[in-house]
Design a protein around this motif. Sequence first.
Motif, PDB file in Angstrom:
ATOM      1  N   SER A 194       4.069   4.777  14.322  1.00  0.00           N
ATOM      2  CA  SER A 194       2.785   5.324  13.903  1.00  0.00           C
ATOM      3  C   SER A 194       2.336   6.434  14.852  1.00  0.00           C
ATOM      4  O   SER A 194       2.220   6.213  16.068  1.00  0.00           O
ATOM      5  N   SER A 234       4.629   1.179  17.571  1.00  0.00           N
ATOM      6  CA  SER A 234       5.648   0.844  16.576  1.00  0.00           C
ATOM      7  C   SER A 234       5.509  -0.615  16.199  1.00  0.00           C
ATOM      8  O   SER A 234       5.030  -1.438  16.987  1.00  0.00           O
ATOM      9  N   PHE A 267      -4.457   4.475   9.615  1.00  0.00           N
ATOM     10  CA  PHE A 267      -3.033   4.122   9.657  1.00  0.00           C
ATOM     11  C   PHE A 267      -2.599   3.457   8.350  1.00  0.00           C
ATOM     12  O   PHE A 267      -1.549   3.784   7.780  1.00  0.00           O
ATOM     13  N   GLU A 282      -0.340   6.110   6.593  1.00  0.00           N
ATOM     14  CA  GLU A 282       1.023   5.870   7.084  1.00  0.00           C
ATOM     15  C   GLU A 282       1.667   4.637   6.450  1.00  0.00           C
ATOM     16  O   GLU A 282       2.778   4.713   5.911  1.00  0.00           O
ATOM     17  N   LEU A 283       0.992   3.488   6.505  1.00  0.00           N
ATOM     18  CA  LEU A 283       1.633   2.253   6.044  1.00  0.00           C
ATOM     19  C   LEU A 283       1.854   2.250   4.533  1.00  0.00           C
ATOM     20  O   LEU A 283       2.976   1.994   4.066  1.00  0.00           O
TER      21      LEU A 283
END
Length: 345
Positions: free
Chosen positions: A116, A122, A197, A201-202
């Motif tokens: 991330s 991580s 996040f 990202e996720l």
Amino acid sequence: MTRLPNTDIWFKESIIDHRYIGSYSFAVDLPNLEGYLSNYCPHLNPKLKESRTQRRAVIQMQRIDPFNEKTYLASDDTSGLRNENFLALKDAPPFIDPKQYPNVHQPQLQEFVLDSKILNNSRKIQIYQSKAKKNQSYITAIFFDGQQYNELLNVPKALDILVEQGQLPAIQAIFVSPPNDQERPKELTPNIKFSAFFSAELMPWIQKNAPAKVDSKKTVLLGSSLGGLSSAYLALDNPNQISHVVPLSGSFWWQNAPTDLPNGMSKIIRDKTSQPKQHWFITANSYESSRNNNELSILETSPIVAADLKNKGHDVHYKSYIGGHSYAVWQVALQDALKHFFAQK
């Protein structure tokens, strides 16, 4: 436990409902931090306050009961996960226990590391996929504290059995673990950075790496304790990506500020403007009352959160189990939740 006067014998006695399901361990020779244990049976004295550091010392000293062979993990397990003894009384709720199916093949998972940029850390992610009938779309279930659900409870095998028995349609599960125990409470307490996040990202990573297409109308976010709190917060922040939410014993005692009444999550819900309808399965258990004897406990706040969501137009199912703050109960509840949402008719 309580010591019998003038002996070296300690005991604990409880009258338990016959529907109880839970787990336990023994803490032997606890370190006496800040003098708390110098008092005779201090837990019986309401004037004494046990520090969080003293409470967490239990985790470092715990031992399983050698006379109860039912444990989450083998006695020689080296995973570092918290092993405990399992106890289910005669009328405990039914569920698929993978240990009762020794002849069923253990499913293989894919394992990844997600780096991330937003969080500058991580984490491990493991992915399970069941079989599917031709042209059948998949449920996507995202688990916080993923290693616990994967390795402690063997959820992949349980899901395999549920699908094979026809109790659930095809499902893929994404097990998301925190970077470490220190980062977990920082990440899973509602905050803008972790939400960024999650959305930036996720979720894009899952959509790219999941073996089957992610259907936004069949995407479930699950978590327990702080993971349940975070699941609720993130689902409300991302209603177009999360359709179903399962906070198991969510830490709804949380307050961002003392003025967040009746609790922090209720304030967040009540401040929300109109948004898409979501499906919720919220649980709290009979022994999840506050250590401080106030109203900010999981058992007290969970039905309030459920009512607030209903008032906002969401589809909400609330259930209380006879048990404590334990993966023993959560393995039952998560199966109940998925069947409640998606059981084959």
